[in-house]
Design an enzyme around this catalytic site. Structure first.
Site, mmCIF file in Angstrom:
data_model
loop_
_atom_site.group_PDB
_atom_site.id
_atom_site.type_symbol
_atom_site.label_atom_id
_atom_site.label_comp_id
_atom_site.label_asym_id
_atom_site.label_seq_id
_atom_site.Cartn_x
_atom_site.Cartn_y
_atom_site.Cartn_z
ATOM 1 N N GLU A 185 0.815 -1.219 0.000
ATOM 2 C CA GLU A 185 0.000 0.000 0.000
ATOM 3 C C GLU A 185 0.844 1.262 0.000
ATOM 4 O O GLU A 185 0.324 2.359 -0.157
ATOM 5 C CB GLU A 185 -0.915 0.034 1.231
ATOM 6 C CG GLU A 185 -2.162 -0.805 1.109
ATOM 7 C CD GLU A 185 -3.041 -0.367 -0.036
ATOM 8 O OE1 GLU A 185 -3.202 -1.156 -0.987
ATOM 9 O OE2 GLU A 185 -3.567 0.747 0.003
ATOM 10 N N GLU A 201 3.977 2.212 4.585
ATOM 11 C CA GLU A 201 2.732 1.548 4.168
ATOM 12 C C GLU A 201 1.707 2.590 3.721
ATOM 13 O O GLU A 201 0.534 2.281 3.518
ATOM 14 C CB GLU A 201 2.171 0.707 5.309
ATOM 15 C CG GLU A 201 3.134 -0.388 5.768
ATOM 16 C CD GLU A 201 2.466 -1.401 6.673
ATOM 17 O OE1 GLU A 201 1.747 -2.262 6.159
ATOM 18 O OE2 GLU A 201 2.665 -1.300 7.890
ATOM 19 N N ARG A 203 1.447 6.835 1.666
ATOM 20 C CA ARG A 203 1.894 7.525 0.464
ATOM 21 C C ARG A 203 2.823 8.714 0.772
ATOM 22 O O ARG A 203 2.447 9.633 1.512
ATOM 23 C CB ARG A 203 0.672 8.010 -0.331
ATOM 24 C CG ARG A 203 -0.248 6.849 -0.746
ATOM 25 C CD ARG A 203 -1.360 7.321 -1.637
ATOM 26 N NE ARG A 203 -2.245 8.280 -0.994
ATOM 27 C CZ ARG A 203 -3.252 7.943 -0.195
ATOM 28 N NH1 ARG A 203 -3.505 6.678 0.079
ATOM 29 N NH2 ARG A 203 -4.020 8.866 0.333
ATOM 30 N N SER A 221 -1.699 9.212 4.408
ATOM 31 C CA SER A 221 -1.503 10.186 3.332
ATOM 32 C C SER A 221 -0.602 11.318 3.815
ATOM 33 O O SER A 221 -0.797 11.851 4.901
ATOM 34 C CB SER A 221 -2.874 10.747 2.936
ATOM 35 O OG SER A 221 -2.752 12.012 2.316
ATOM 36 N N ALA A 244 -2.231 4.341 10.807
ATOM 37 C CA ALA A 244 -2.940 3.847 9.629
ATOM 38 C C ALA A 244 -4.097 4.784 9.284
ATOM 39 O O ALA A 244 -4.823 5.252 10.171
ATOM 40 C CB ALA A 244 -3.464 2.441 9.915
ATOM 41 N N ALA A 260 -4.247 6.886 14.436
ATOM 42 C CA ALA A 260 -4.811 6.252 13.233
ATOM 43 C C ALA A 260 -6.108 6.963 12.847
ATOM 44 O O ALA A 260 -6.946 7.278 13.697
ATOM 45 C CB ALA A 260 -5.071 4.779 13.511
ATOM 46 N N LYS A 279 -4.001 26.898 15.055
ATOM 47 C CA LYS A 279 -4.032 26.180 13.781
ATOM 48 C C LYS A 279 -2.880 25.194 13.740
ATOM 49 O O LYS A 279 -1.774 25.495 14.206
ATOM 50 C CB LYS A 279 -3.867 27.170 12.620
ATOM 51 C CG LYS A 279 -5.132 27.915 12.301
ATOM 52 C CD LYS A 279 -4.942 28.668 10.998
ATOM 53 C CE LYS A 279 -6.170 29.480 10.712
ATOM 54 N NZ LYS A 279 -6.019 30.329 9.547
ATOM 55 N N ASN A 294 -10.124 13.439 20.146
ATOM 56 C CA ASN A 294 -10.717 12.908 21.367
ATOM 57 C C ASN A 294 -12.052 12.253 21.014
ATOM 58 O O ASN A 294 -12.972 12.922 20.541
ATOM 59 C CB ASN A 294 -10.901 14.048 22.369
ATOM 60 C CG ASN A 294 -11.314 13.536 23.733
ATOM 61 O OD1 ASN A 294 -12.227 12.725 23.842
ATOM 62 N ND2 ASN A 294 -10.632 14.006 24.768
HETATM 63 C C1 LIG Z 1 -3.367 7.532 19.379
HETATM 64 C C2 LIG Z 1 -2.680 6.275 19.811
HETATM 65 C C3 LIG Z 1 -1.183 6.379 19.518
HETATM 66 C C4 LIG Z 1 -2.863 6.108 21.312
HETATM 67 O O1 LIG Z 1 -2.252 4.946 21.723
HETATM 68 P P1 LIG Z 1 -1.484 4.844 23.139
HETATM 69 O O2 LIG Z 1 -0.999 3.424 23.234
HETATM 70 O O3 LIG Z 1 -0.517 5.948 23.268
HETATM 71 O O4 LIG Z 1 -2.550 5.104 24.184
HETATM 72 P P2 LIG Z 1 -3.628 4.134 24.841
HETATM 73 O O5 LIG Z 1 -2.935 3.315 25.871
HETATM 74 O O6 LIG Z 1 -4.417 3.457 23.772
HETATM 75 O O7 LIG Z 1 -4.527 5.186 25.523
HETATM 76 C C5 LIG Z 1 -4.151 5.961 26.670
HETATM 77 C C6 LIG Z 1 -5.402 6.595 27.229
HETATM 78 O O8 LIG Z 1 -5.937 7.530 26.234
HETATM 79 C C7 LIG Z 1 -7.228 7.120 25.836
HETATM 80 N N1 LIG Z 1 -7.390 7.378 24.427
HETATM 81 C C8 LIG Z 1 -6.684 6.838 23.424
HETATM 82 N N2 LIG Z 1 -7.088 7.337 22.253
HETATM 83 C C9 LIG Z 1 -8.096 8.207 22.557
HETATM 84 C C10 LIG Z 1 -8.942 9.028 21.784
HETATM 85 N N3 LIG Z 1 -8.847 9.093 20.459
HETATM 86 N N4 LIG Z 1 -9.838 9.791 22.410
HETATM 87 C C11 LIG Z 1 -9.964 9.738 23.725
HETATM 88 N N5 LIG Z 1 -9.193 8.992 24.509
HETATM 89 C C12 LIG Z 1 -8.276 8.237 23.926
HETATM 90 C C13 LIG Z 1 -7.296 5.647 26.174
HETATM 91 O O9 LIG Z 1 -8.599 5.194 26.323
HETATM 92 C C14 LIG Z 1 -6.510 5.571 27.453
HETATM 93 O O10 LIG Z 1 -7.314 6.041 28.476
HETATM 94 P P3 LIG Z 1 -7.192 5.544 29.981
HETATM 95 O O11 LIG Z 1 -5.952 6.226 30.478
HETATM 96 O O12 LIG Z 1 -8.441 6.009 30.594
HETATM 97 O O13 LIG Z 1 -7.008 4.054 29.932
HETATM 98 C C15 LIG Z 1 -3.231 5.014 19.118
HETATM 99 O O14 LIG Z 1 -4.629 4.931 19.338
HETATM 100 C C16 LIG Z 1 -3.005 5.028 17.621
HETATM 101 O O15 LIG Z 1 -3.781 5.582 16.819
HETATM 102 N N6 LIG Z 1 -1.927 4.373 17.150
HETATM 103 C C17 LIG Z 1 -1.575 4.238 15.734
HETATM 104 C C18 LIG Z 1 -1.212 2.797 15.414
HETATM 105 C C19 LIG Z 1 -1.050 2.611 13.899
HETATM 106 O O16 LIG Z 1 -1.864 3.066 13.142
HETATM 107 N N7 LIG Z 1 0.060 1.963 13.441
HETATM 108 C C20 LIG Z 1 0.318 1.736 12.034
HETATM 109 C C21 LIG Z 1 0.085 0.325 11.725
HETATM 110 S S1 LIG Z 1 -0.021 0.108 9.946
HETATM 111 C C22 LIG Z 1 -0.803 -1.348 9.815
HETATM 112 O O17 LIG Z 1 -0.951 -2.101 10.747
HETATM 113 C C23 LIG Z 1 -1.390 -1.667 8.459
HETATM 114 C C24 LIG Z 1 -2.866 -1.669 8.606
HETATM 115 C C25 LIG Z 1 -3.523 -1.142 7.358
HETATM 116 O O18 LIG Z 1 -3.033 -1.398 6.239
HETATM 117 O O19 LIG Z 1 -4.543 -0.468 7.516
HETATM 118 O O1 LIG Z 2 7.996 -5.660 6.316
HETATM 119 C C1 LIG Z 2 7.094 -6.477 6.222
HETATM 120 O O2 LIG Z 2 7.169 -7.494 5.537
HETATM 121 C C2 LIG Z 2 5.847 -6.206 6.941
HETATM 122 N N1 LIG Z 2 5.046 -7.156 7.138
HETATM 123 C C3 LIG Z 2 3.912 -7.070 7.957
HETATM 124 C C4 LIG Z 2 2.980 -8.136 7.537
HETATM 125 O O3 LIG Z 2 3.285 -8.880 6.608
HETATM 126 O O4 LIG Z 2 1.922 -8.210 8.136
HETATM 127 C C5 LIG Z 2 3.320 -5.721 7.961
HETATM 128 C C6 LIG Z 2 4.323 -4.646 8.147
HETATM 129 C C7 LIG Z 2 5.581 -4.845 7.411
#
Ligand SMILES: CC(C)(COP(=O)(O)OP(=O)(O)OC[C@H]1O[C@@H](n2cnc3c(N)ncnc32)[C@H](O)[C@@H]1OP(=O)(O)O)[C@@H](O)C(=O)NCCC(=O)NCCSC(=O)CCC(=O)O
Ligand SMILES: O=C(O)C1=N[C@H](C(=O)O)CCC1
Ligand SMILES: [Mg+2]
Length: 319
Positions: A185, A201, A203, A221, A244, A260, A279, A294
């Site tokens: 992707e 993963e 753009r 993006s 993501a 995400a 901003k 939030n």
């Molecule tokens: C924003 C974060 C970073 C937050 O994560 P953290 O681990 O820091 O925090 P947490 O432990 O989950 O949360 C801490 C506290 O904040 C709260 N909290 C978390 N997010 C909140 C939100 N949006 N609004 C309100 N409260 C929120 C929780 O409930 C928790 O509350 P309490 O303290 O009350 O418990 C996460 O949600 C996130 O979006 N991560 C991105 C992961 C990602 O996208 N990786 C890329 C993978 S790419 C992939 O896998 C490919 C998939 C694909 O192709 O689509």
């Molecule tokens: O680098 C790779 O290969 C990755 N593989 C994972 C998978 O296959 O699920 C995703 C992230 C990178």
């Protein structure tokens, strides 16, 4: 080839000229369709040692209506490219990591490059391609990889230490540093890319650079400036995570996370811990921030983060 593991920075762009001996393909009307420079170099070097091996490859193809010649090309990197061969040389420099994104003048590149049908039998003119296909079928199935001004990077340059899961997703002119993995992707445009280890993963648009240790999540993006009104040339610092399906139209410093699914445009109103609303453009380039929406209030917040940001999974980058 004098490949560099680390890109030159805009502050230290290196020599401001480049040279290459290449194999050029021309259409019957002399439109330049492509040039392959096997060993482009910075400075004013001679590459005549390459001439005999390239001469041996040059061939005319009656079925495609193309001819090939060995050409020597020189580029003054501070001035706009003067012709298509010059533009091709600059794209090769970027993908060979001899120049970092935004350190080479690419003004007018779209006007210089021809639109080309990229096939398994080589580049073809767009004009009357169905007749070309009919002739080529005598050689077997004609696979069209794309119709575009830029070819796929890996058909011209294969930088060491990278993985590219789908060749279609990286254009010639992309800059992929050692340890970069581009998943299916992911996308990397010309004059854009990574400066260190990175998981891509999402753009990476033209002009965008991503720092060492940063992760661009699936479908994320990063706004470009070529079309659609984005004005800021976005940069992402080190150890950042763009979640993501997230997006940004502002730059991130080091150690930042974007939740995400959250898209931060330059004008997004962001609430800070002291309740001030700014901003997003005012936060552009700042380090140690977590951006999230939030989910209880719908308000976009920026919260300070401490310590280092994300750590990449090292086994995915030992390429
Ligand atoms: C924003 C974060 C970073 C937050 O994560 P953290 O681990 O820091 O925090 P947490 O432990 O989950 O949360 C801490 C506290 O904040 C709260 N909290 C978390 N997010 C909140 C939100 N949006 N609004 C309100 N409260 C929120 C929780 O409930 C928790 O509350 P309490 O303290 O009350 O418990 C996460 O949600 C996130 O979006 N991560 C991105 C992961 C990602 O996208 N990786 C890329 C993978 S790419 C992939 O896998 C490919 C998939 C694909 O192709 O689509
Ligand atoms: O680098 C790779 O290969 C990755 N593989 C994972 C998978 O296959 O699920 C995703 C992230 C990178
Ligand atoms: Mg494909």
């Amino acid at each position: 080839m004098t490949e560099r593991a680390t890109a030159l920075s805009p502050a230290d762009p290196g020599p401001r000229s480049a040279h290459g001996l290449g194999l050029a393909t021309f259409a019957a009307d002399r439109t330049l369709l492509d040039v392959w420079f096997p060993r482009p170099e910075l400075g004013d070097t001679s590459q005549e040692d390459l001439r005999s091996s390239l001469d041996a490859l040059a061939e005319n193809d009656d079925l495609r209506g193309t001819s090939q010649e060995v050409i020597a090309t020189h580029a003054d990197l501070d001035s706009a490219p003067t012709n298509a061969a010059d533009a091709y040389l600059r794209l090769h420099l970027l993908s060979h990591r001899l120049a970092a994104p935004n350190t080479v003048n690419l003004d007018g590149v779209f006007g210089l490059l021809a639109n080309v049908v990229w096939t398994n039998f080589g580049p073809c003119p767009v004009e009357d391609f169905e007749s070309t296909r009919l002739r080529l079928r005598t050689r077997g199935t004609v696979v069209v990889y794309g119709v575009d001004k830029f070819p796929r990077m890996v058909d011209y340059v294969l930088p060491a230490g990278v993985r590219v899961a789908d060749a279609d997703r990286v254009r010639l002119g992309a800059h992929l540093a050692v340890g970069t993995t581009v998943m299916h992707e992911g996308f990397v445009n010309f004059n854009a890319g990574t400066l260190g280890q990175s998981m891509v993963e999402g753009r990476i648009s033209a002009g965008v650079v991503v720092g060492n240790g940063s992760d661009i999540g699936g479908g994320a993006s990063i706004m470009g400036t070529l079309s659609g009104g984005g004005k800021e040339r976005v940069a992402i610092g080190e150890r950042c995570l763009l979640g993501a399906q997230a997006g940004i139209g502002i730059s991130l410093g080091d150690d930042c996370v974007v939740e995400a699914g959250l898209y931060i445009t330059a004008g997004t109103k962001v609430t800070l811990p002291d309740a001030r609303v700014v901003k997003a453009s005012e936060l552009s380039g700042e380090s140690f921030l977590l951006f999230l929406r939030n989910s209880a209030t719908g308000v976009v917040e920026a919260r300070p983060r401490s310590g280092h940001g994300v750590a990449l999974n090292s086994v995915l980058h030992a390429n």
